[in-house]
Design a protein around this motif. Sequence first.
Motif, PDB file in Angstrom:
ATOM      1  N   LEU A  55      28.860 -58.017  25.193  1.00 14.17           N
ATOM      2  CA  LEU A  55      28.324 -57.899  26.552  1.00 14.17           C
ATOM      3  C   LEU A  55      26.899 -58.436  26.627  1.00 14.17           C
ATOM      4  CD1 LEU A  55      29.626 -54.381  27.631  1.00 14.17           C
ATOM      5  CD2 LEU A  55      30.366 -56.606  28.470  1.00 14.17           C
ATOM      6  N   LYS A  56      26.105 -58.173  25.593  1.00 16.97           N
ATOM      7  CA  LYS A  56      24.722 -58.646  25.581  1.00 16.97           C
ATOM      8  C   LYS A  56      24.672 -60.168  25.503  1.00 16.97           C
ATOM      9  CE  LYS A  56      20.253 -57.643  23.639  1.00 16.97           C
ATOM     10  NZ  LYS A  56      19.465 -56.768  22.809  1.00 16.97           N
ATOM     11  N   ALA A  57      25.617 -60.773  24.796  1.00 17.32           N
ATOM     12  CA  ALA A  57      25.661 -62.231  24.676  1.00 17.32           C
ATOM     13  C   ALA A  57      26.022 -62.882  26.004  1.00 17.32           C
ATOM     14  CB  ALA A  57      26.661 -62.633  23.602  1.00 17.32           C
ATOM     15  N   CYS A  58      26.766 -62.183  26.843  1.00 16.88           N
ATOM     16  CA  CYS A  58      27.182 -62.731  28.144  1.00 16.88           C
ATOM     17  C   CYS A  58      26.081 -62.622  29.201  1.00 16.88           C
ATOM     18  CB  CYS A  58      28.419 -62.004  28.651  1.00 16.88           C
ATOM     19  SG  CYS A  58      29.872 -62.290  27.643  1.00 16.88           S
ATOM     20  N   LYS A  59      25.155 -61.693  29.021  1.00 13.48           N
ATOM     21  CA  LYS A  59      24.124 -61.463  30.035  1.00 13.48           C
ATOM     22  C   LYS A  59      23.087 -62.582  30.045  1.00 13.48           C
ATOM     23  CE  LYS A  59      22.272 -57.572  30.879  1.00 13.48           C
ATOM     24  NZ  LYS A  59      21.573 -56.299  30.812  1.00 13.48           N
ATOM     25  N   LEU A  60      22.572 -62.873  31.232  1.00 17.01           N
ATOM     26  CA  LEU A  60      21.490 -63.842  31.361  1.00 17.01           C
ATOM     27  C   LEU A  60      20.163 -63.151  31.078  1.00 17.01           C
ATOM     28  CD1 LEU A  60      22.467 -65.616  34.698  1.00 17.01           C
ATOM     29  CD2 LEU A  60      22.767 -66.483  32.390  1.00 17.01           C
ATOM     30  N   SER A  61      19.238 -63.896  30.531  1.00 18.36           N
ATOM     31  CA  SER A  61      17.906 -63.336  30.311  1.00 18.36           C
ATOM     32  C   SER A  61      17.163 -63.271  31.641  1.00 18.36           C
ATOM     33  CB  SER A  61      17.123 -64.204  29.327  1.00 18.36           C
ATOM     34  OG  SER A  61      16.770 -65.437  29.940  1.00 18.36           O
ATOM     35  N   ARG A  62      16.081 -62.547  31.660  1.00 17.67           N
ATOM     36  CA  ARG A  62      15.290 -62.424  32.889  1.00 17.67           C
ATOM     37  C   ARG A  62      14.783 -63.798  33.338  1.00 17.67           C
ATOM     38  NH1 ARG A  62      10.657 -57.993  33.255  1.00 17.67           N
ATOM     39  NH2 ARG A  62      12.517 -56.727  33.304  1.00 17.67           N
ATOM     40  N   PHE A  63      14.385 -64.629  32.392  1.00 18.84           N
ATOM     41  CA  PHE A  63      13.880 -65.961  32.725  1.00 18.84           C
ATOM     42  C   PHE A  63      14.996 -66.832  33.302  1.00 18.84           C
ATOM     43  CE2 PHE A  63      12.665 -70.358  31.440  1.00 18.84           C
ATOM     44  CZ  PHE A  63      11.565 -70.480  32.280  1.00 18.84           C
ATOM     45  N   GLU A  64      16.203 -66.733  32.720  1.00 23.81           N
ATOM     46  CA  GLU A  64      17.334 -67.508  33.245  1.00 23.81           C
ATOM     47  C   GLU A  64      17.681 -67.073  34.667  1.00 23.81           C
ATOM     48  OE1 GLU A  64      19.955 -68.662  29.326  1.00 23.81           O
ATOM     49  OE2 GLU A  64      19.957 -66.572  30.008  1.00 23.81           O
ATOM     50  N   LYS A  65      17.645 -65.766  34.931  1.00 24.47           N
ATOM     51  CA  LYS A  65      17.880 -65.261  36.285  1.00 24.47           C
ATOM     52  C   LYS A  65      16.824 -65.801  37.239  1.00 24.47           C
ATOM     53  CE  LYS A  65      19.909 -60.875  34.908  1.00 24.47           C
ATOM     54  NZ  LYS A  65      19.732 -59.418  34.931  1.00 24.47           N
ATOM     55  N   HIS A  66      15.572 -65.824  36.783  1.00 27.27           N
ATOM     56  CA  HIS A  66      14.468 -66.327  37.602  1.00 27.27           C
ATOM     57  C   HIS A  66      14.694 -67.791  37.967  1.00 27.27           C
ATOM     58  CE1 HIS A  66      10.398 -66.998  39.046  1.00 27.27           C
ATOM     59  NE2 HIS A  66      10.326 -68.039  38.232  1.00 27.27           N
ATOM     60  N   LEU A  67      15.078 -68.602  36.975  1.00 30.97           N
ATOM     61  CA  LEU A  67      15.324 -70.022  37.243  1.00 30.97           C
ATOM     62  C   LEU A  67      16.497 -70.218  38.197  1.00 30.97           C
ATOM     63  CD1 LEU A  67      14.837 -71.577  33.691  1.00 30.97           C
ATOM     64  CD2 LEU A  67      13.273 -71.650  35.631  1.00 30.97           C
ATOM     65  N   TYR A  68      17.554 -69.445  38.018  1.00 30.17           N
ATOM     66  CA  TYR A  68      18.719 -69.539  38.900  1.00 30.17           C
ATOM     67  C   TYR A  68      18.329 -69.176  40.326  1.00 30.17           C
ATOM     68  CZ  TYR A  68      23.240 -68.589  40.968  1.00 30.17           C
ATOM     69  OH  TYR A  68      24.321 -68.572  41.805  1.00 30.17           O
ATOM     70  N   ASN A  69      17.571 -68.080  40.493  1.00 30.85           N
ATOM     71  CA  ASN A  69      17.149 -67.664  41.830  1.00 30.85           C
ATOM     72  C   ASN A  69      16.225 -68.688  42.462  1.00 30.85           C
ATOM     73  OD1 ASN A  69      18.628 -65.307  41.928  1.00 30.85           O
ATOM     74  ND2 ASN A  69      16.999 -64.088  40.994  1.00 30.85           N
ATOM     75  N   ALA A  70      15.323 -69.272  41.681  1.00 29.02           N
ATOM     76  CA  ALA A  70      14.408 -70.276  42.218  1.00 29.02           C
ATOM     77  C   ALA A  70      15.179 -71.489  42.732  1.00 29.02           C
ATOM     78  CB  ALA A  70      13.405 -70.699  41.148  1.00 29.02           C
ATOM     79  N   ALA A  71      16.197 -71.919  41.987  1.00 27.43           N
ATOM     80  CA  ALA A  71      17.012 -73.053  42.429  1.00 27.43           C
ATOM     81  C   ALA A  71      17.777 -72.702  43.694  1.00 27.43           C
ATOM     82  CB  ALA A  71      17.971 -73.468  41.320  1.00 27.43           C
ATOM     83  N   ALA A  72      18.295 -71.479  43.782  1.00 29.42           N
ATOM     84  CA  ALA A  72      19.028 -71.053  44.975  1.00 29.42           C
ATOM     85  C   ALA A  72      18.101 -70.987  46.184  1.00 29.42           C
ATOM     86  CB  ALA A  72      19.687 -69.704  44.724  1.00 29.42           C
TER      87      ALA A  72
END
Length: 91
Positions: A55-72
């Motif tokens: 489950l931990k391997a599937c989760k996005l890191s906080r930075f990855e979430k930030h980049l995804y949200n910024a692109a959205a």
Amino acid sequence: MHHHLQVGRPAGPGGPAQAPPTSLGSPSPLSPQNNELLRDIFDLGPVLVLDAAALKACKLSRFEKHLYNAAAFKARTKARSRVRDKRADVL
């Protein structure tokens, strides 16, 4: 003031509609996630058992979430600006 949840009760003139328990996040007994009969019918294969490491391997890191949200946000802003430009030309 206390409200009691009654499943299946339609909305009346004095209160809001009552939601079934599945919409509140409780698992349904008909969920294909653990129901072997439904998994066989829809050919979903065996039930997946994920441990904490998987489950931990599937989760996005906080930075990855930030980049995804910024692109959205950027894509949404561009789409909205195009609509606003069209409305400004009409007026």
